[in-house]
Design a protein around this motif. Structure first.
Motif, PDB file in Angstrom:
ATOM      1  N   ASN A   1       6.643  31.108  24.230  1.00  0.00           N
ATOM      2  CA  ASN A   1       7.036  32.202  23.344  1.00  0.00           C
ATOM      3  C   ASN A   1       5.811  33.082  23.091  1.00  0.00           C
ATOM      4  O   ASN A   1       4.783  32.615  22.593  1.00  0.00           O
ATOM      5  N   GLU A   2       5.895  34.369  23.425  1.00  0.00           N
ATOM      6  CA  GLU A   2       4.739  35.266  23.298  1.00  0.00           C
ATOM      7  C   GLU A   2       4.306  35.468  21.847  1.00  0.00           C
ATOM      8  O   GLU A   2       3.212  35.961  21.568  1.00  0.00           O
ATOM      9  N   HIS A   3       5.161  35.081  20.904  1.00  0.00           N
ATOM     10  CA  HIS A   3       4.840  35.242  19.481  1.00  0.00           C
ATOM     11  C   HIS A   3       4.251  33.969  18.871  1.00  0.00           C
ATOM     12  O   HIS A   3       3.970  33.944  17.676  1.00  0.00           O
TER      13      HIS A   3
ATOM     14  N   SER B   1      11.678  21.452  12.219  1.00  0.00           N
ATOM     15  CA  SER B   1      12.564  21.310  13.376  1.00  0.00           C
ATOM     16  C   SER B   1      12.620  22.619  14.159  1.00  0.00           C
ATOM     17  O   SER B   1      12.395  23.708  13.610  1.00  0.00           O
ATOM     18  N   LEU B   2      12.948  22.502  15.448  1.00  0.00           N
ATOM     19  CA  LEU B   2      13.063  23.674  16.306  1.00  0.00           C
ATOM     20  C   LEU B   2      14.165  24.598  15.800  1.00  0.00           C
ATOM     21  O   LEU B   2      14.026  25.826  15.838  1.00  0.00           O
ATOM     22  N   GLU B   3      15.248  24.012  15.282  1.00  0.00           N
ATOM     23  CA  GLU B   3      16.377  24.807  14.782  1.00  0.00           C
ATOM     24  C   GLU B   3      15.929  25.706  13.617  1.00  0.00           C
ATOM     25  O   GLU B   3      16.276  26.889  13.571  1.00  0.00           O
ATOM     26  N   VAL B   4      15.150  25.145  12.705  1.00  0.00           N
ATOM     27  CA  VAL B   4      14.676  25.917  11.547  1.00  0.00           C
ATOM     28  C   VAL B   4      13.720  27.018  11.999  1.00  0.00           C
ATOM     29  O   VAL B   4      13.771  28.146  11.509  1.00  0.00           O
ATOM     30  N   ILE B   5      12.860  26.697  12.955  1.00  0.00           N
ATOM     31  CA  ILE B   5      11.893  27.687  13.470  1.00  0.00           C
ATOM     32  C   ILE B   5      12.630  28.852  14.115  1.00  0.00           C
ATOM     33  O   ILE B   5      12.301  30.016  13.891  1.00  0.00           O
ATOM     34  N   GLN B   6      13.643  28.536  14.930  1.00  0.00           N
ATOM     35  CA  GLN B   6      14.404  29.595  15.604  1.00  0.00           C
ATOM     36  C   GLN B   6      15.178  30.452  14.602  1.00  0.00           C
ATOM     37  O   GLN B   6      15.280  31.669  14.773  1.00  0.00           O
ATOM     38  N   SER B   7      15.688  29.819  13.556  1.00  0.00           N
ATOM     39  CA  SER B   7      16.393  30.549  12.500  1.00  0.00           C
ATOM     40  C   SER B   7      15.432  31.483  11.766  1.00  0.00           C
ATOM     41  O   SER B   7      15.769  32.637  11.465  1.00  0.00           O
ATOM     42  N   THR B   8      14.221  30.969  11.512  1.00  0.00           N
ATOM     43  CA  THR B   8      13.203  31.784  10.839  1.00  0.00           C
ATOM     44  C   THR B   8      12.785  32.961  11.717  1.00  0.00           C
ATOM     45  O   THR B   8      12.616  34.083  11.236  1.00  0.00           O
ATOM     46  N   GLU B   9      12.650  32.701  13.021  1.00  0.00           N
ATOM     47  CA  GLU B   9      12.262  33.775  13.929  1.00  0.00           C
ATOM     48  C   GLU B   9      13.309  34.875  13.938  1.00  0.00           C
ATOM     49  O   GLU B   9      12.966  36.064  13.972  1.00  0.00           O
TER      50      GLU B   9
ATOM     51  N   PHE C   1       4.071  27.171   9.937  1.00  0.00           N
ATOM     52  CA  PHE C   1       4.930  26.003   9.723  1.00  0.00           C
ATOM     53  C   PHE C   1       4.209  24.741  10.179  1.00  0.00           C
ATOM     54  O   PHE C   1       3.260  24.787  10.967  1.00  0.00           O
ATOM     55  N   ASP C   2       4.657  23.617   9.661  1.00  0.00           N
ATOM     56  CA  ASP C   2       4.064  22.307   9.949  1.00  0.00           C
ATOM     57  C   ASP C   2       4.659  21.762  11.245  1.00  0.00           C
ATOM     58  O   ASP C   2       5.864  21.469  11.310  1.00  0.00           O
ATOM     59  N   LEU C   3       3.836  21.644  12.281  1.00  0.00           N
ATOM     60  CA  LEU C   3       4.316  21.159  13.586  1.00  0.00           C
ATOM     61  C   LEU C   3       4.885  19.753  13.511  1.00  0.00           C
ATOM     62  O   LEU C   3       5.773  19.386  14.290  1.00  0.00           O
ATOM     63  N   SER C   4       4.378  18.959  12.566  1.00  0.00           N
ATOM     64  CA  SER C   4       4.783  17.551  12.502  1.00  0.00           C
ATOM     65  C   SER C   4       6.105  17.344  11.776  1.00  0.00           C
ATOM     66  O   SER C   4       6.716  16.269  11.871  1.00  0.00           O
ATOM     67  N   THR C   5       6.599  18.369  11.065  1.00  0.00           N
ATOM     68  CA  THR C   5       7.823  18.173  10.276  1.00  0.00           C
ATOM     69  C   THR C   5       8.908  19.219  10.534  1.00  0.00           C
ATOM     70  O   THR C   5      10.088  18.935  10.343  1.00  0.00           O
TER      71      THR C   5
END
Length: 453
Positions: free
Chosen positions: A349-351, A311-319, A305-309
């Motif tokens: 996060n270890e992942h 969101s944390l919410e989307v990353i957590q949902s994807t995880e 994922f793109d760190l600059s765009t």
């Protein structure tokens, strides 16, 4: 195809090279070659000696050669064998083989040298199959596993299991001979304990097949993420070559791009996929569908994922979605060079690992994480690992047969049925090492070998 025939084949790779090696095997192979050789009388030479001279076709010299002699039983096939080292011209090789065929040899079938070694008790069937795996090995782990199998790794395990079962089988068979006298030579409780111990070993061997499969064929790692996250750039950075087309235009990758990388002696197969998004483009939609399929087939998922765009919410949902897939995964934050702060809520996060695929920053730590997440730490050189699908199926069949024995003991079935279930287990174990074979099985196994092996 007769075992008394003298067989001949090119043992080195076809094509032009500095030298080529032509192999012959068969009790008459030395007498076939000797009249064509202008050096010493080969029929009077000792085993494991090398002789220089010319190969002669009538009045003309075909080539200067070295001939290595291996006199039975001190050869790979345990027959008289010899190897002719000649210049690597395709013309020379073909002319020598044609000369040998005219002189009494015949062209070898695929794997016939190894098949003769097996039939002459040079090694068992599992070890013979390991020869093909050794030739095909492309990395350190595959080489170590094949070498261990060729030296009798799995064969010794199977023989130990069979020996223990054979004792009880013979005792139960003996009971059948004295059925009218109601005697017990084989303790049912001891048999049950033995089968439970064997089952533990079988479970370990069966479970090792998943590891063995990735050692042999490579660890499939799929790279997924939204369009323009940098998946193709990451693939190029890992491979250190421009394998995939890189563009700022979203949806550039529409099909699967795959290549291999050796990490710590293990082959990893990296798969670049189409960006995951809703699309009306029919071709891109097929690519997205294939990306979903590759995630199901992979051993490890890397979500980029793109760190600059992102969101944390989307990353957590994807995880959470990745967790639900039940596969090892890595969250890869890309474009580290575009963010002001390199601190992230995901740092602990270890992942998670952050990189810049463009500048290759963080790629080496990513490789370390790929290694640890692939669970290859479970592999230790020298461990017995099942890499052959035929062996795996025979082990499963053995386990099922032994479970039938356990159920039979619990249900107090008669000795003749109990003996039959034990014989089934012994049969399936014998299939692995070749103590139980059919002509069709041997033909299928050795047909997959190269001609000169």
């Amino acid at each position: 195809m007769g075992m008394n025939d003298t067989i001949v084949a090119l043992a080195t790779a076809p094509g032009v090279g500095a030298i080529a090696v032509i192999r012959l095997s068969g009790q008459a192979c030395v007498s076939v070659v000797s009249p064509l050789f202008s050096g010493k009388d080969l029929t009077k030479q000792k085993t494991h000696t090398v002789h220089f001279g010319h190969l002669i076709d009538g009045d003309s010299i075909v080539d200067e050669v070295l001939i290595s002699l291996f006199i039975a039983p001190h050869s790979f096939t345990k027959e008289n064998s010899l190897e002719i080292s000649c210049h690597g011209s395709s013309y020379i090789v073909n002319r020598i083989i044609q000369l040998l065929v005219r002189s009494g040899a015949r062209l070898a079938e695929p794997g016939e040298f190894t098949q003769r070694a097996y039939l002459n008790d040079r090694f068992d069937l599992a070890q013979a199959e390991a020869v093909a795996d050794l030739i095909a090995s492309e990395n350190e782990a595959a080489h170590a596993t094949a070498l261990n199998q060729m030296r009798g790794g799995i064969s010794n395990e199977i023989k130990n299991l069979r020996e223990k079962l054979v004792h009880f089988a013979s005792m139960i068979e003996l009971e059948l001979d004295f059925s009218e006298e109601d005697v017990e030579f084989a303790s049912r409780q001891e048999l049950k304990l033995l089968i439970e111990k064997i089952d533990v070993v079988l479970i370990q061997l069966i479970d090792s097949f998943q590891l063995g499969n990735v050692i042999k064929n490579g660890v499939p790692v799929v790279i997924v993420g939204k369009p323009n996250a940098g998946k193709s750039t990451l693939l190029n950075a890992l491979l250190e070559e421009e394998k995939a087309i890189v563009s700022d235009i979203a949806g550039t990758t529409r099909d699967i791009i795959e290549d291999e990388l050796n990490i710590r002696g293990v082959k990893f197969r990296f798969i670049d996929t189409a960006g995951l998004r809703e699309t009306k483009d029919q071709i891109e939609a097929i690519g997205v569908e294939r990306a979903e399929q590759k995630m199901q087939e992979s051993s490890l998922i890397m979500y980029l994922f793109d760190l600059s765009t992102e969101s944390l919410e989307v990353i957590q949902s994807t995880e959470q979605m990745l967790i639900e897939k039940g596969k090892p995964y890595i969250l890869v934050g890309n474009k580290l060079d575009k963010v002001l702060s390199q601190q992230s809520p995901l740092t602990n996060n270890e992942h998670y690992v952050s990189i810049s695929a463009k500048s290759k920053a963080g790629v080496e730590p990513l490789k370390d994480l790929i290694w640890s997440k692939s669970q290859m730490d479970n592999f230790k050189p020298g461990n017995v690992v099942v890499t052959n699908a035929r062996h795996y199926q025979s082990l499963v069949n053995t386990q099922n047969a032994l479970h039938d024995v356990l159920r039979g003991i619990d249900n107090q079935i008669t000795n003749d049925f109990l003996a039959q279930d034990i014989r089934h287990a012994l049969h399936f174990l014998g299939e692995i090492t070749g103590e139980i074979t059919t002509d069709d099985l041997l033909a299928n196994i050795f047909s997959k070998f190269c001609i000169g092996k």
